[in-house]
Design an enzyme around this catalytic site. Sequence first.
Site, PDB file in Angstrom:
ATOM      1  N   ASN A 181      -1.357  22.045   1.822  1.00  0.00           N
ATOM      2  CA  ASN A 181      -0.619  21.552   3.216  1.00  0.00           C
ATOM      3  C   ASN A 181      -1.737  21.672   4.536  1.00  0.00           C
ATOM      4  OD1 ASN A 181       1.812  20.367   2.751  1.00  0.00           O
ATOM      5  ND2 ASN A 181       2.902  22.009   2.679  1.00  0.00           N
ATOM      6  N   TYR A 182      -3.212  22.940   4.574  1.00  0.00           N
ATOM      7  CA  TYR A 182      -3.573  23.475   5.645  1.00  0.00           C
ATOM      8  C   TYR A 182      -4.677  23.128   4.830  1.00  0.00           C
ATOM      9  CZ  TYR A 182       0.920  24.847   7.336  1.00  0.00           C
ATOM     10  OH  TYR A 182       2.321  24.300   8.372  1.00  0.00           O
ATOM     11  N   ILE A 183      -5.677  22.954   3.594  1.00  0.00           N
ATOM     12  CA  ILE A 183      -6.882  22.940   3.230  1.00  0.00           C
ATOM     13  C   ILE A 183      -7.271  21.627   3.296  1.00  0.00           C
ATOM     14  CG2 ILE A 183      -8.282  24.149   1.781  1.00  0.00           C
ATOM     15  CD1 ILE A 183      -6.621  26.318   1.518  1.00  0.00           C
TER      16      ILE A 183
END
Length: 915
Positions: free
Chosen positions: A870-872
Amino acid sequence: MSDSSDDDIPLAKSNGRVVSEARISKATDKKMDQASGSTSNLPAGISIRNGPVVDDEMDVDEPMPNGHAKRKSRASSSKAVKYNDDNSDESDDAPLAKRQRTSKQKAVESDSDSDEPLAAKKTTAILPPKASETAIGEDSSDDDDEPLTSKLAKEKASIEKKAEKEAKAIRAKESKAKKAAPKKVKKEEFDSEGEVKPKGKRKFNGTAVKKANGVKKEESDSDAPLAKKKAPAKTANGKVKVEDVSPAKKGKGGKEASAEEEDEVYRWWDAPKKEDDSIKWDTLQHNGVVFPPEYEPLPKNVKLLYNGIPVTLSIEAEEIAGFFGAMLNSTLNVENPTFQKNFFEDFTDEVKKTGGAKGPDGSKIAIKDFSKLDFKQIFAYYDGKSQERKARSSAEKKADKAERDALEAPYTTCVWDGRKEQVGNFRVEPPGLFRGRGAHPKTGKVKRRVSPEQITINIGKEAMVPAPPEGHKWKAVQHDNKATWLAMWQENINGAYKYVMLAAKSSIKGQSDFKKFEKARELKKHIDRIRKDYEKDLKAELMADRQRATAVYLIDKFALRAGNEKDAENEAETVGCCSLKYEHVTLKPPNTVIFDFLGKDSIRFYDEVVVEEQVFKNLKIFKKSPKKEGDDIFDRLNTTQLNKHLTNYMPGLSAKVFRTYNASFTMSTLLKGLKNQNISMQEKVKLYNDCNRKVAILCNHKRTVGASHEAAMEKMTDRIKGLQYQQWRIKQMILDVDPKQKKKKGAEWFELDEDLDEAWILEHQAFLVKQEREKIEKKFAKENEKLLADGQKEMKAKELTERLEVADDLEKKFKKENKSKKVEAEGKGASAEKFEANIKKLDDRIATMRLQAEDREGNKEVALGTSKINYIDPRLTVVFAKKFEVPIEKFFSKTLRDKFTWAIESIEDEDDWEF
């Protein structure tokens, strides 16, 4: 610029809640400075721990000059929630058919990535495990006495310095480019139709991509590195011919293995960008949704009992009773008082609405007491049906699945702008009891059956509207080409709208992910100005400015979600940064802040962090008397105002972009510092995971240790010990064929590992014998199934008995070895050289498993999957895979490879891509 008036307002809102003054006086500032006292040696910006706090461990919120009373932090337990503990030893005759929970059940029920809900707090507490050097990939051999938190804080500060430097460099470069423009285009750079010829790689939304005649990477499960995989040809319209995608998957005669492979792959990242980004499609055709099967009434001999009397209910009420009865084995839910209360209210309402409950003689029975309900007959019926389904043969299961897949096939895809796209959740959720996550106040309420009359269909104007079930009609049919959903309805629990969307692997979802990460990349240019501004505004005179700056600090440094105010009557009381209340923040002098609240999905968010002294001081001001529990901390700020302020720095910037930016930029910085070493594949994977782990810790993406972690680690330890025992047996076989080896290698080499005691060996031998028996029995059953499917007679039990003799022989062999302390050589052509080669292979397996165990142990406190997915930015993972020649399959499952096809292929030829 402030979002509020400069004028002072009354100290209390109309609803009775206290609100802060519009301006912060110098006197208040001075008082808070005096109250602060000593300064902390702990570095700011790092989470200390994310578990509960013992009451007598510390003094918090100490008395301040403004009259704020001393307040202790709330204690809680990180153990799983248990309900009705006083009744846990009831007999089998209890109405709810409660069963004693096994240790295995406890482990499963309590295994969670999150702490327990606030509602389940107890009077005792367990301190959470602190981050270990293993947990963040630090070298445990380092003899530096510097505290781990200090090292992390320095590393985080260093990364933020790099971010500031990079932001300035990007803006300087852009400024220089603007001054140099416009440049004359050379004559030879035009083609015959007056269009400028593309030179090098084109740009798509600022990202370098391949030309329209680029290539698609061949899909393969091999271990060949990405850079070496053969690329199939692509057509000029940005699609890839199927015959070029994966020849290995074709069957005999060149036929495709599946229908999916007959479609061309749409390479949207190579396609020209639409002028109007709001128009999502021009044509859209789909087949609607799949409804759950209708309710099948219970047999007449299966009844709900009330006070021991069987009752007859309407079909509607009986179905609701069945929802509860079918899940009696889910004790975590059915023993939850809130779950029971909500179910009972909805159930009795339905009983009253549909004519009431009747006894065997037809007389009415008033159902008033939940504890008198007995669902055992219902549970036994549904459990029996479940066991029947599980007992089906593999052939029957496959046949049923094939039939179900054939019925659902038309709904799995849609035609979007002339191309086939995968649909995600095309099934309408069946009715049942709402469970929710965490301490959701509506857990146990009845999720009603969704009818076609509640569903709105979104489809192209020229397309054929899917037919609703016979006797029904759709709520509405619309043709909104600015929407990406295909069908929509409103559920009855929270009044939320449910949408049928395209699958994660679809081009539309891919473009959404792409835009999210590009937005985070764009933030690189502005992050230094944002941080400089909010650091300055931390001391602003206007309360609104200071609250906004403090909120942005917390969101940036500790990955808090922005949050919105909730309607407590209709929604779970979940909060984020902007909607934090007095009781959610505990201040521990000199500058430690404890957050404790229900976050997203009603999951408890607990974190203890060290903040800048000015931030700590601001939070004291925001909490100062006469504020009390229930009052807002950021009473002059909401999410809308915060995001509106952020758009002044760049279009579309919102609080959630910080989480993506911080994770991706941190990962990018860490990966740049790695050098391709001559190490094993498993060590390379661990190297990546170590970076991912640091991202999760530095960006405060943490979780509590799951209850199943210890059991999993024990299992891995047993597997390693099993390999060590196997090695010892092989070494004894070497002595059997060549006794002289003992003198040559030394007696110590042949000794049993100290971890393998006699009790463990006996247990392991019993396990190996049992494993062998199960393997033989499973193979026998599978062969019999195949014989029956082919119309042949199945083998007799005598055949199985003969086969099981192998396991009996193994058991006898172990007994003989234990008695004689000698192991006879096994296999044809047994020699010391062959056995030594086998020992070397086992050495490699043990080393790999130890790395995996170390990796798992390090991951216990951080959610690597959440960060990675989700974030990288997934392109960072692809860059690492290419640089270190690691198959992308080691990091992304098949589902994730489909989801991130755009990331894998868009930078396939980009050796210098950077976040």
